[in-house]
Design a protein around this motif. Sequence first.
Motif, PDB file in Angstrom:
ATOM      1  N   UNK A 235      33.619 -18.584  78.528  1.00  0.00           N
ATOM      2  CA  UNK A 235      32.701 -17.498  78.905  1.00  0.00           C
ATOM      3  C   UNK A 235      31.256 -17.873  78.594  1.00  0.00           C
ATOM      4  N   UNK A 236      31.039 -18.441  77.411  1.00  0.00           N
ATOM      5  CA  UNK A 236      29.690 -18.841  76.996  1.00  0.00           C
ATOM      6  C   UNK A 236      29.120 -19.872  77.969  1.00  0.00           C
ATOM      7  N   UNK A 237      29.935 -20.878  78.318  1.00  0.00           N
ATOM      8  CA  UNK A 237      29.469 -21.932  79.230  1.00  0.00           C
ATOM      9  C   UNK A 237      29.114 -21.353  80.603  1.00  0.00           C
ATOM     10  N   UNK A 238      29.945 -20.408  81.087  1.00  0.00           N
ATOM     11  CA  UNK A 238      29.670 -19.794  82.396  1.00  0.00           C
ATOM     12  C   UNK A 238      28.359 -19.001  82.363  1.00  0.00           C
ATOM     13  N   UNK A 239      28.140 -18.253  81.287  1.00  0.00           N
ATOM     14  CA  UNK A 239      26.908 -17.461  81.168  1.00  0.00           C
ATOM     15  C   UNK A 239      25.682 -18.376  81.113  1.00  0.00           C
ATOM     16  N   UNK A 240      25.820 -19.479  80.397  1.00  0.00           N
ATOM     17  CA  UNK A 240      24.713 -20.436  80.288  1.00  0.00           C
ATOM     18  C   UNK A 240      24.411 -21.046  81.655  1.00  0.00           C
TER      19      UNK A 240
ATOM     20  N   UNK B 243      31.847 -15.108  84.173  1.00  0.00           N
ATOM     21  CA  UNK B 243      30.393 -15.109  84.220  1.00  0.00           C
ATOM     22  C   UNK B 243      29.856 -14.381  85.449  1.00  0.00           C
ATOM     23  N   UNK B 244      30.472 -14.690  86.610  1.00  0.00           N
ATOM     24  CA  UNK B 244      30.031 -14.059  87.865  1.00  0.00           C
ATOM     25  C   UNK B 244      30.239 -12.555  87.830  1.00  0.00           C
ATOM     26  N   UNK B 245      31.379 -12.142  87.253  1.00  0.00           N
ATOM     27  CA  UNK B 245      31.678 -10.712  87.162  1.00  0.00           C
ATOM     28  C   UNK B 245      30.609 -10.010  86.307  1.00  0.00           C
ATOM     29  N   UNK B 246      30.267 -10.639  85.192  1.00  0.00           N
ATOM     30  CA  UNK B 246      29.251 -10.050  84.314  1.00  0.00           C
ATOM     31  C   UNK B 246      27.918  -9.933  85.052  1.00  0.00           C
TER      32      UNK B 246
ATOM     33  N   UNK C 150      24.900 -19.779  84.525  1.00  0.00           N
ATOM     34  CA  UNK C 150      24.277 -18.779  85.405  1.00  0.00           C
ATOM     35  C   UNK C 150      22.868 -18.400  84.939  1.00  0.00           C
ATOM     36  N   UNK C 151      22.421 -19.038  83.844  1.00  0.00           N
ATOM     37  CA  UNK C 151      21.073 -18.783  83.337  1.00  0.00           C
ATOM     38  C   UNK C 151      20.947 -17.491  82.536  1.00  0.00           C
ATOM     39  N   UNK C 152      22.092 -16.902  82.143  1.00  0.00           N
ATOM     40  CA  UNK C 152      22.037 -15.616  81.428  1.00  0.00           C
ATOM     41  C   UNK C 152      21.910 -15.804  79.914  1.00  0.00           C
ATOM     42  N   UNK C 153      22.722 -16.678  79.346  1.00  0.00           N
ATOM     43  CA  UNK C 153      22.653 -16.893  77.901  1.00  0.00           C
ATOM     44  C   UNK C 153      23.301 -15.775  77.099  1.00  0.00           C
ATOM     45  N   UNK C 154      23.347 -15.955  75.781  1.00  0.00           N
ATOM     46  CA  UNK C 154      24.060 -15.027  74.896  1.00  0.00           C
ATOM     47  C   UNK C 154      23.143 -14.501  73.786  1.00  0.00           C
ATOM     48  N   UNK C 155      23.371 -13.245  73.384  1.00  0.00           N
ATOM     49  CA  UNK C 155      22.696 -12.717  72.188  1.00  0.00           C
ATOM     50  C   UNK C 155      23.460 -13.204  70.955  1.00  0.00           C
ATOM     51  N   UNK C 156      24.771 -12.996  70.954  1.00  0.00           N
ATOM     52  CA  UNK C 156      25.675 -13.593  69.962  1.00  0.00           C
ATOM     53  C   UNK C 156      27.039 -13.760  70.638  1.00  0.00           C
TER      54      UNK C 156
ATOM     55  N   UNK D 156      23.135 -20.746  74.950  1.00  0.00           N
ATOM     56  CA  UNK D 156      21.730 -20.585  75.354  1.00  0.00           C
ATOM     57  C   UNK D 156      21.306 -19.187  74.935  1.00  0.00           C
ATOM     58  N   UNK D 157      20.117 -19.074  74.391  1.00  0.00           N
ATOM     59  CA  UNK D 157      19.617 -17.758  73.980  1.00  0.00           C
ATOM     60  C   UNK D 157      19.561 -16.831  75.193  1.00  0.00           C
ATOM     61  N   UNK D 158      20.071 -15.640  75.028  1.00  0.00           N
ATOM     62  CA  UNK D 158      20.074 -14.692  76.135  1.00  0.00           C
ATOM     63  C   UNK D 158      20.394 -13.289  75.640  1.00  0.00           C
TER      64      UNK D 158
END
Length: 293
Positions: free
Chosen positions: A166-171, A286-289, A173-179, A149-151
């Motif tokens: 990690x990517x799935x956890x960030x997504x 993801x939660x830690x981030x 949590x609604x954060x998404x990834x830059x790359x 997810x874009x983030x």
Amino acid sequence: MSILINKDSKVITQGITGKTGQFHTRMCRDYANGKNAFVAGVNPKRAGEDFEGVPIYASVKDAKAQTGANVSVIYVPPAGAADAIWEAVDADLDLVICITEGIPVRDMLAVRNRMREENKKTLLLGPNCPGLITPDELKIGIMPAHICKKGRIGVVSRSGTLTYEAVAQLTELGLGQSSAVGIGGDPINGLKHIDILKMFNDDPETDAVVMIGEIGGPDEVNAAEWAKDNMKKPVVGFIAGVTAPPGKRMGHAGALISGGADTADAKLEIMEACGIRTTRNPSEMGKLLKSVL
């Protein structure tokens, strides 16, 4: 802005006519701007043909001259993969991504030494890596795009599957990834954690970074020590292999504890000392981030 690749990258697939090359080129072309980005394939025996509309050339130099390509992805079997890397480096592409696993270490040593001796500008990602993705723009390699997810969070990892985790956890949590960048788990590879951290540090669209490492080698420690003095953004970390026995290779060719400082515990300790928050539980990345934002 993104790091390494974006929607305007022009990509060559080396090994486009093999089963793996065909499958993943198709998947990458189906994602975001992939249709415009994948401009050529290379197979000396099939030059002049095409793969689903992607023209095939005899060499990387030919493909670059005809299409203006600046990136290559390699799905060539291990015996010929080091030569394929050199062919792309010799054509002066900006970036070469080698997915191939099982390349003989001697072959990689020869390629890396030659790249240094001839002072080549090409960046190498991998080998034995899942590639990288800039969400909603382009993916190159074998990462599953549906979890992205874009983030504004950067992900760099030596482990393929933990990259996806990690990517799935960030997504979620609604954060998404830059790359998200998989650097690969071989003992001799191209870009290291430190190189990717520098890029994320300079990228105005990245706010924080998840760094995932493994036992074996000094890469994570070097990156942590650099981050301590230079990183302007929060970094959280995880090291796979806390329970790994010394002297036994675990999964990746480079994941082998040989000295005191390349155990998971030692790396985690140094990372913490350098100001990188770490977790020993991969389900907490993801939660830690999120907690450091």
